[in-house]
Scaffold this active site. Structure first.
Site, mmCIF file in Angstrom:
data_model
loop_
_atom_site.group_PDB
_atom_site.id
_atom_site.type_symbol
_atom_site.label_atom_id
_atom_site.label_comp_id
_atom_site.label_asym_id
_atom_site.label_seq_id
_atom_site.Cartn_x
_atom_site.Cartn_y
_atom_site.Cartn_z
ATOM 1 N N SER A 16 -2.751 7.340 -0.971
ATOM 2 C CA SER A 16 -1.831 7.988 -1.914
ATOM 3 C C SER A 16 -1.423 7.041 -3.037
ATOM 4 O O SER A 16 -1.253 7.472 -4.189
ATOM 5 C CB SER A 16 -0.608 8.564 -1.195
ATOM 6 O OG SER A 16 0.250 7.549 -0.741
ATOM 7 N N ARG A 68 -15.662 -12.715 9.137
ATOM 8 C CA ARG A 68 -14.902 -12.400 7.927
ATOM 9 C C ARG A 68 -15.593 -12.909 6.665
ATOM 10 O O ARG A 68 -15.542 -12.264 5.617
ATOM 11 C CB ARG A 68 -13.490 -12.968 8.044
ATOM 12 C CG ARG A 68 -12.562 -12.439 6.992
ATOM 13 C CD ARG A 68 -11.122 -12.550 7.382
ATOM 14 N NE ARG A 68 -10.720 -13.931 7.582
ATOM 15 C CZ ARG A 68 -9.468 -14.321 7.814
ATOM 16 N NH1 ARG A 68 -8.507 -13.411 7.898
ATOM 17 N NH2 ARG A 68 -9.167 -15.575 7.986
ATOM 18 N N ASN A 110 -0.595 -6.511 -4.169
ATOM 19 C CA ASN A 110 -0.433 -5.692 -2.961
ATOM 20 C C ASN A 110 0.874 -4.928 -3.083
ATOM 21 O O ASN A 110 1.815 -5.392 -3.730
ATOM 22 C CB ASN A 110 -0.383 -6.588 -1.715
ATOM 23 C CG ASN A 110 -0.226 -5.778 -0.435
ATOM 24 O OD1 ASN A 110 -0.900 -4.765 -0.243
ATOM 25 N ND2 ASN A 110 0.676 -6.186 0.442
ATOM 26 N N HIS A 112 3.897 -3.340 -0.671
ATOM 27 C CA HIS A 112 4.413 -3.421 0.696
ATOM 28 C C HIS A 112 5.673 -2.548 0.796
ATOM 29 O O HIS A 112 6.537 -2.613 -0.083
ATOM 30 C CB HIS A 112 4.738 -4.875 1.055
ATOM 31 C CG HIS A 112 5.178 -5.014 2.468
ATOM 32 N ND1 HIS A 112 4.290 -4.935 3.533
ATOM 33 C CD2 HIS A 112 6.407 -5.178 3.003
ATOM 34 C CE1 HIS A 112 4.965 -5.065 4.667
ATOM 35 N NE2 HIS A 112 6.246 -5.218 4.368
ATOM 36 N N ALA A 144 -0.859 -13.828 -1.685
ATOM 37 C CA ALA A 144 -0.982 -15.235 -1.309
ATOM 38 C C ALA A 144 -1.619 -15.269 0.077
ATOM 39 O O ALA A 144 -1.642 -14.254 0.781
ATOM 40 C CB ALA A 144 0.398 -15.888 -1.294
ATOM 41 N N ASP A 148 1.803 -10.673 3.462
ATOM 42 C CA ASP A 148 2.973 -10.067 2.820
ATOM 43 C C ASP A 148 3.882 -11.105 2.170
ATOM 44 O O ASP A 148 5.117 -11.014 2.220
ATOM 45 C CB ASP A 148 3.756 -9.193 3.812
ATOM 46 C CG ASP A 148 2.920 -8.044 4.334
ATOM 47 O OD1 ASP A 148 2.055 -7.561 3.584
ATOM 48 O OD2 ASP A 148 3.102 -7.638 5.493
HETATM 49 C C1 GRF Z 1 1.899 2.290 1.869
HETATM 50 O O1 GRF Z 1 3.121 2.507 2.501
HETATM 51 C C2 GRF Z 1 1.821 0.890 1.354
HETATM 52 O O2 GRF Z 1 3.047 0.387 0.936
HETATM 53 C C3 GRF Z 1 1.347 0.126 2.557
HETATM 54 O O3 GRF Z 1 0.433 0.977 3.206
HETATM 55 C C4 GRF Z 1 0.741 2.324 2.871
HETATM 56 C C5 GRF Z 1 -0.502 2.902 2.282
HETATM 57 O O4 GRF Z 1 -0.372 4.279 2.038
HETATM 58 N N1 GRF Z 1 0.779 -1.142 2.173
HETATM 59 P P1 GRF Z 1 -1.418 5.018 1.097
HETATM 60 O O5 GRF Z 1 -2.795 4.794 1.747
HETATM 61 O O6 GRF Z 1 -1.338 4.404 -0.251
HETATM 62 O O7 GRF Z 1 -1.040 6.440 1.112
#
Ligand code: GRF
Length: 206
Positions: A16, A68, A110, A112, A144, A148
């Site tokens: 999303s 990895r 990223n 979070h 980094a 997170d």
């Molecule tokens: C979101 O809550 C984002 O903050 C976290 O993972 C979730 C991903 O949701 N890192 P989507 O796939 O973007 O809907």
């Protein structure tokens, strides 16, 4: 306007936030173009959304690689092929190595779902409720090597309501994420975010 920065979005699931970035980047004056949606899972729902939106998609399945380094080597090859300049992690559920992160330092974001540095890791909404915080929210930060962590670009706070559960709180945070991430990418792509490695500063629009 200067050239739009070619951006890849890395996902593992519903996508999303990716969809919000794609929608924002449709504006002709948006300083980034979404050139690739890359998933480590072939069944990620976000891949369908990206394809429908006309964005190139790719799958690099971490499970088929010996380790990895090989997994990240394949991702880097794809990023090179697509001439990617910026990366947005959006629900990408693999931990990236220090060498990959260092290579993309200052060019990888990223999102979070908490007000970092509070509640790193998973289940942030339930943990925020359990801790009794009155403000929760979301953060976009440069990536980094530590999980997170990394210089914070922008944050949005969301009030915690007395009757919230993790789902209701998470839904209000997610709504804010969808506005925050495009705003953050626009700032970074326009070259308006400077960092000393710990803090960031947003410079005025020229
Ligand atoms: C979101 O809550 C984002 O903050 C976290 O993972 C979730 C991903 O949701 N890192 P989507 O796939 O973007 O809907």
């Amino acid at each position: 306007m200067t050239k739009r920065r070619r951006t890849a979005i890395l996902i593992s699931g519903r996508g999303s936030n990716m969809a919000a970035l794609i929608a924002a980047a449709r504006a002709p004056d948006f300083p980034a173009e979404i050139a690739l949606a890359l998933s480590n899972k072939s069944d990620a729902a976000g891949l369908t959304l990206a394809a429908r939106a006309g964005v190139a998609t790719a799958v690099v399945d971490h499970k088929i690689y010996a380790g990895r380094d090989e997994f990240e080597g394949s991702m880097q090859a794809l990023l090179d092929i697509h001439r990617i300049e910026l990366i947005c992690l959006a629900g990408f559920m693999r931990v990236l190595s220090a060498s990959f992160v260092t290579r993309w330092q200052g060019r990888m974001l990223n999102i979070h779902p908490s007000l970092l540095p509070a509640f790193r890791g998973l289940d942030t909404h339930a943990r925020a409720l359990a801790a009794g915080v009155k403000l929760h929210g979301c953060t976009v930060h440069f990536v980094a090597p530590e999980l997170d962590a990394g210089p914070i670009v922008v944050q949005t706070a969301v009030e915690v309501r007395d009757d919230d559960d993790a789902a209701s709180l998470g839904a209000r945070v997610l709504e804010q994420e969808h506005a925050l991430y495009p705003a953050a990418l626009a700032l970074v792509a326009a070259g308006r975010v400077v960092t000393d490695g710990a803090r960031t500063r947003i410079i005025a629009d020229r």
